[in-house]
Each structure stands twice: as C-alpha cells, then as structure tokens.
Design a protein around this motif. Structure first.
Motif, PDB file in Angstrom:
ATOM      1  N   ASP A  71       0.767  -1.208   0.098  1.00  0.00           N
ATOM      2  CA  ASP A  71      -0.164  -0.151   0.110  1.00  0.00           C
ATOM      3  C   ASP A  71       1.055   1.250  -0.107  1.00  0.00           C
ATOM      4  OD1 ASP A  71      -2.147   1.597  -0.043  1.00  0.00           O
ATOM      5  OD2 ASP A  71      -3.182   0.625   1.782  1.00  0.00           O
ATOM      6  N   SER A  72       0.560   2.499  -0.267  1.00  0.00           N
ATOM      7  CA  SER A  72       1.429   3.607  -0.286  1.00  0.00           C
ATOM      8  C   SER A  72       0.427   4.902   0.366  1.00  0.00           C
ATOM      9  CB  SER A  72       1.538   3.894  -1.429  1.00  0.00           C
ATOM     10  OG  SER A  72       2.448   5.074  -1.728  1.00  0.00           O
ATOM     11  N   GLY A  73       1.144   5.678   1.288  1.00  0.00           N
ATOM     12  CA  GLY A  73       0.685   6.668   1.683  1.00  0.00           C
ATOM     13  C   GLY A  73      -0.291   6.818   2.811  1.00  0.00           C
ATOM     14  N   LYS A 305       5.991   5.355   1.928  1.00  0.00           N
ATOM     15  CA  LYS A 305       6.251   4.233   2.349  1.00  0.00           C
ATOM     16  C   LYS A 305       5.949   3.999   3.640  1.00  0.00           C
ATOM     17  CE  LYS A 305       9.842   0.631   1.756  1.00  0.00           C
ATOM     18  NZ  LYS A 305      11.445   0.208   1.241  1.00  0.00           N
ATOM     19  N   MET A 306       6.116   5.138   4.686  1.00  0.00           N
ATOM     20  CA  MET A 306       6.058   4.955   5.895  1.00  0.00           C
ATOM     21  C   MET A 306       4.569   5.595   6.451  1.00  0.00           C
ATOM     22  SD  MET A 306       8.720   3.775   6.960  1.00  0.00           S
ATOM     23  CE  MET A 306       8.598   4.131   8.796  1.00  0.00           C
ATOM     24  N   GLY A 307       3.779   5.739   5.380  1.00  0.00           N
ATOM     25  CA  GLY A 307       2.337   5.993   5.680  1.00  0.00           C
ATOM     26  C   GLY A 307       1.929   7.428   5.671  1.00  0.00           C
ATOM     27  N   PHE A 308       2.832   8.275   5.344  1.00  0.00           N
ATOM     28  CA  PHE A 308       2.420   9.743   4.968  1.00  0.00           C
ATOM     29  C   PHE A 308       2.132   9.948   3.765  1.00  0.00           C
ATOM     30  CE2 PHE A 308       6.080   9.495   8.012  1.00  0.00           C
ATOM     31  CZ  PHE A 308       5.622   9.941   9.283  1.00  0.00           C
ATOM     32  N   ASP A 309       1.334  11.110   3.712  1.00  0.00           N
ATOM     33  CA  ASP A 309       1.174  11.661   2.116  1.00  0.00           C
ATOM     34  C   ASP A 309       2.031  12.771   2.233  1.00  0.00           C
ATOM     35  OD1 ASP A 309      -0.499  10.242   0.962  1.00  0.00           O
ATOM     36  OD2 ASP A 309      -2.358  11.294   1.503  1.00  0.00           O
ATOM     37  N   SER A 319       1.694  15.256   5.265  1.00  0.00           N
ATOM     38  CA  SER A 319       0.587  15.108   6.035  1.00  0.00           C
ATOM     39  C   SER A 319       0.798  13.859   6.880  1.00  0.00           C
ATOM     40  CB  SER A 319      -0.866  14.820   5.073  1.00  0.00           C
ATOM     41  OG  SER A 319      -0.838  16.054   4.147  1.00  0.00           O
ATOM     42  N   ILE A 320       0.636  14.338   8.238  1.00  0.00           N
ATOM     43  CA  ILE A 320       0.861  13.348   9.301  1.00  0.00           C
ATOM     44  C   ILE A 320      -0.591  12.706   9.776  1.00  0.00           C
ATOM     45  CG2 ILE A 320       2.173  12.768  11.550  1.00  0.00           C
ATOM     46  CD1 ILE A 320       3.452  15.560  10.905  1.00  0.00           C
ATOM     47  N   PRO A 321      -0.414  11.332   9.699  1.00  0.00           N
ATOM     48  CA  PRO A 321      -1.689  10.588  10.277  1.00  0.00           C
ATOM     49  C   PRO A 321      -2.021  10.938  11.705  1.00  0.00           C
ATOM     50  CG  PRO A 321      -0.165   8.794   9.476  1.00  0.00           C
ATOM     51  CD  PRO A 321       0.692  10.203   9.403  1.00  0.00           C
ATOM     52  N   SER A 322      -3.420  11.261  11.808  1.00  0.00           N
ATOM     53  CA  SER A 322      -3.644  11.522  12.963  1.00  0.00           C
ATOM     54  C   SER A 322      -3.561  10.862  14.252  1.00  0.00           C
ATOM     55  CB  SER A 322      -5.350  11.890  12.871  1.00  0.00           C
ATOM     56  OG  SER A 322      -5.984  10.879  12.564  1.00  0.00           O
ATOM     57  N   TYR A 323      -3.148   9.492  14.132  1.00  0.00           N
ATOM     58  CA  TYR A 323      -3.094   8.680  15.187  1.00  0.00           C
ATOM     59  C   TYR A 323      -1.423   8.495  15.396  1.00  0.00           C
ATOM     60  CZ  TYR A 323      -2.420   5.949  10.922  1.00  0.00           C
ATOM     61  OH  TYR A 323      -1.964   5.676   9.605  1.00  0.00           O
TER      62      TYR A 323
END
Length: 556
Positions: A71-73, A305-309, A319-323
């Motif tokens: 998955d990406s982003g 690759k680390m879950g950011f946009d 864009s940093i995930p809210s969790y």
C-alpha cells in the motif's frame, strides 16, 4: 518497552498476502521495531515507546503494509455524523479536565478479537497513558447506556455503583480502599475532594475514571455489536490521539465509526478527528542528515512508504496521520525516511578525527562534586528539564521559557531553576523515612535573545535537606564543606526572597561575584508542594564555579 504477541494469521490477513517467515523477519526488523521471534502462530515483537499506534494488530499491519510496498501513503479514515453528545462540566476542571470519545457500530467480535481489544486498552494505559496517569480509556456496550452522557465530578460518598467484576455496590471511597483496581490506581485520585464520573441520561454511573467501569454498563462481551469509547486525561491533544489510535484499530476490525460532540463550557469538540497534521520538510535538510542526496520525488516516495502523504519540490508538505504521536519535529520525519530508505543501504563512511579528546574540566568538577556529596549521605536525583510552569510561578521565577503547543500542561516549560524539581521529588517521597538529603546536577534554561535559539543553558547544582530538625545551619555546613574541598573562599549577603523564610536566606559571593543562593524554604511554598517538614536548600551556578576554580589553578 512493551513486548506484544501478534496473531500471525491475523497480520497476514490484514496484509492481504502470504509471506514467508524469512521475509517477515527481515522486514519487521527494519521497520523500527525489535523482533523477538516468529512462530507458527505468533509474531513476538518489542514496540518502542514512541510508536503506541503499533500496539494493536491492526496498527502494526497498517504500518507494515505500506513499508513492504503493498500500500502507499496515508490511509484515510472517517467517522459518520451523529447526534451523540458528551457534556463536560466545570467540576472536572481541576481533577481530570478533558475527554475524547467515539461510537463504533457493526462489530463482529469473537473471543480473539475481544482479547485483542482488552490488550490494546491495557497496553495504551501502561505506555502512552503512563499507567493511566496521563490518560485512561473506558469501553461500554452502547445498548446499555443512554445519551447524552455527562462527564462530571462528585464527592466520593455520593458515588455509588457496582464496579466491574463485583456483585455489590461500592462508594467511591470504598472502591479505592477495597477493590483490587482501586488499590492499584487509587493514588491518582488521592486527596481529591471529588472524583470524576461518566453518567448517562438515566443517571447511571458508567465509570469512575481512571479507576474502573461499572459492571452494569461497562462490560463488553462477544455478543456486543456496538460500543461507546471514552478517553479522559489532562490534555485534549493526548486524549484525542488515544481515541484516534483506538478508532482506526476498530475501523480496521470492520467497525463503523460515529462522531461524538464533546461539549465544554466555552467550546465544542468533534471526536474523533482524522484531519492530518501538516509539516514542511526541506529537501536539503533531509540530505544533510541522511548523508546522501535524495531528489524530492525520492523523499516523497519514502514518506509514503511510512504511511505519510507528501507533495512539493524543494519544500515538501507532509501530511501526518492523526494517530501518530511521535512526529514533533522535521527530524522525526527524517528518521522515518531513513527507515524507509533502509539502514542496510547506507554506505559506511569511517571518520578519522585529527584531534584527541579529553574530559572537559567542568565534567571533572561535576564528578568530584558527586563524590563529595555522596560521601556525606546525600542521594543524587535526576529530573526532567521540562516542568509545570505553574510550579515555577509559585516560586516567583520570571521570564521562564514556555513550550509552544506543549502536549501536556505538566511539562509546558523549561526549568529556570533546579529547586522546583527538587521540591517535587520531596513531595513524591513523603512516605519514606526522614531526614532526606538530595542533590541534583542538571541544566537550567534562561531566555537570551543573543543566542541563536533565544535560550541559554546553564549547569546548576542544587543541594537540599528535609527533616524535622533541618535548618539554615544544616545546608550552610554542607556549603562550607563543599567549597572548602576546592579551596574556594566565600561570603554570604543576606537577601529577601519570597520563597525563603525572611532572615534565613542569602546570596553566595565568591570574588565579589554572585554564584548562587542558600536559604530555608518558606512554609507557604512547603504547603503548596504538600511537604510536611522544613527544607533548607542551596543552588550554585556550576559554570561560574568551574571558571573560578580554573582561574585559581592558573594563578598557581
């Protein structure tokens, strides 16, 4: 660091692929976690404290999925609008002032998932929640409660409900004294005139946070399809992050999320909120710390690759995930970029320094001070540099360095003196035998506009004694002993400071220069810190003392 056991089949289901154990071992080890073992059924892994979002199987699989390229982003989450409300009353302001909440529906629980929910809750309590002190979580079957819910505080004897695991009613006081969980966490409400409670519209007590839920309204089982989740604590950002971590885990279990309006006296918060935080990252900044030049497109790919946009050119908007709770500064993004890039791909670049190192004089001095004080019954203590600004205000310390957007009011300023930290240590050690003798050598911070950081750091020494027979003479004798050890002569000039008893405080003067202060703490200050015995204390500027001693050596 918490060690968690993950169900391997559940992780593979969430990843959507069958992966050989050897590949899993390799990838998990480079994710930024410490893999202990992979068995036929489980994955045992140690999670670092800065990543509480990885404590659940769902959170761990989410991070691993993007890291392995499946998955990406940034994964998108949303909660549906609803009429659910929680009203926060003023009574909790001085006790446990904040809460964030969510409603989850369409759950399909089995024994394994139920145990997973309990495990997530407890792991968050212990790590992110600091044993429920920072935040505490409650989960309730939605069918057993009625909205709106009120978050308020009552006198302990006014609180009556059947605690989880019991078959009879207890008062708030009885829960702390007689219930197993109450005994374990009762210190969190000790000496509070009122205890916080969640009450529904039918006047049922749901729980008494951070201690325990009600047996009637707070027991979740495999038949539960819908739940109400609340998190209470001292900082809204902290409790909302905890709710976001739980909400995303429940969503990945197949649950449907619904918003809750949390109504405070002056504002209304909608939780959970999955709006990502924004942070800018310079391309050159990344290359500088990575030691390898990367194009903007490569940086963006690694961030995804680390879950950011991320988007941009030389200046990248991330864009940093809210969790995620660990991204506080651009260097934290660089850390994730390095993980995604792969430590194994960084080429070695051995450095050959042309100079020889030696111990700084001030470090030798601090080591000698420690040896002297430990030899005269004093115990060395270590405290955080971040402390509560209200405690500094209580000691009349002005122009303290405040932390912008601090995550907790408990740590919202840099200490300008070691004295507040030392007094707090005495407060925390009241149950030990007296007299007590503590010293601390640490860094203090002052505003200085001439510095690049606008903050000046200073090495400081604080020596203190607390006990029934402690007086100004007690600490002056220690001052005599310490400075005589370095052949430093000093004098005292009486000074009037509000934190000291009048007539029992003085400036410490060496070579006509003030290097510190000494005195007996005023009873008003002792009362504020809930300390029962007199305290005499001194604080010395170690940087000045070091310079004075070095000059003396040069003269010889």
């Amino acid at each position: 660091m918490p060690t968690i056991t993950l169900n391997k089949n559940r992780i593979l289901d969430l990843l959507g692929k069958k992966i050989p154990d050897e590949v899993l071992k390799d990838r998990i080890s480079y994710l930024g976690t410490d893999l202990e073992e992979i068995t036929k059924e489980n994955i045992v892994v140690e999670i670092f404290p800065n990543r509480p979002d990885l404590l659940s199987e769902e959170g761990f699989a989410r991070a691993l999925k993007t890291f392995m390229g499946f998955d990406s982003g940034l994964k998108k989450y949303s909660a549906k609008k609803s009429s659910y409300q929680v009203v926060v009353q003023k009574d909790v302001k001085e006790i446990r002032p904040y809460t964030a909440c969510v409603v989850v529906k369409n759950l399909k629980l089995n024994e394994e998932k139920l145990l997973n929910i309990i495990a997530i809750q407890e792991k968050l309590h212990v790590t992110y929640g600091r044993n429920r002190k920072r935040c505490a979580i409650g989960v309730y079957p939605l069918t057993k409660i009625s909205f709106p819910i009120t978050y308020t505080a009552l006198k302990p004897e006014e609180i009556k409900f059947v605690p989880l695991g019991e078959n009879k009613s207890f008062t708030g006081t009885q829960i702390l004294k007689q219930h197993k969980t109450g005994k374990e966490y009762g210190y969190l409400l000790e000496n509070k005139p009122k205890f916080p409670v969640f009450i529904d519209s039918k006047n049922q007590i749901l729980s008494m946070p951070p201690i325990i839920n009600s047996e009637q309204t707070g027991k979740v089982d495999v038949k539960t399809k819908e739940v109400f989740i609340e998190c209470s604590g001292f900082n809204f950002n902290v409790v909302s992050k905890a709710i976001n971590m739980l909400s995303t885990a429940f969503a990945d279990m197949g649950g449907e999320l619904f918003e809750v309006k949390v109504k405070y006296d002056s504002k209304t918060e909608i939780t959970p909120s999955f709006v990502p935080e924004q942070m800018y990252l310079e391309q050159d900044y990344v290359s500088k710390y990575l030691g390898t030049h990367l194009k903007s497109t490569e940086i963006i790919k690694l961030l995804k690759k680390m879950g950011f946009d991320a988007e941009g050119n030389t200046k990248i908007n991330v864009s940093i995930p809210s969790y995620r709770t660990d991204v506080l500064h651009p260097i934290d993004l660089v850390e994730d970029i390095v993980i995604a890039y792969g430590f194994e791909n960084i080429k070695e670049d051995p450095q050959r320094p042309s100079t020889t190192g030696k111990e700084l004089f001030i470090e030798k001095l601090k080591r000698k001070i420690r040896e002297i004080l430990i030899g005269t019954q004093y115990i060395e203590i270590f405290n955080f540099s971040l402390i509560n600004s209200e405690e500094q205000k209580q000691l009349k310390l002005k122009n303290v360095v405040k932390i912008k957007n601090s995550l907790s009011s408990e740590y919202d300023s840099l200490r300008k003196s070691l004295i507040p930290s030392v007094l707090r240590t005495y407060k925390s050690n009241k149950h030990y035998e007296y007299p007590q003798f503590f010293f601390e050598i640490g860094t203090i911070f002052m505003k200085n506009e001439k510095k690049d950081t606008l903050v000046e750091e200073q090495n400081s020494l604080c020596i203190s004694a607390c006990g029934e027979n402690v007086s100004f003479t007690t600490i002056k004798q220690e001052l005599d002993s310490l400075l005589n050890s370095f052949n430093v002569e000093y004098s005292l000039i009486r000074v009037k400071e509000e934190i000291y008893i009048e007539g029992r405080s003085a400036k410490i003067i060496v070579n006509k220069e003030e290097i510190g202060c000494v005195g007996e703490i005023h009873p008003n200050v002792l009362n504020h810190f809930e300390i029962d015995f007199p305290i005499s204390i001194l604080e010395i500027d170690v940087d000045k003392l070091s310079r004075i001693i070095q000059e003396k050596i040069l003269e010889l």
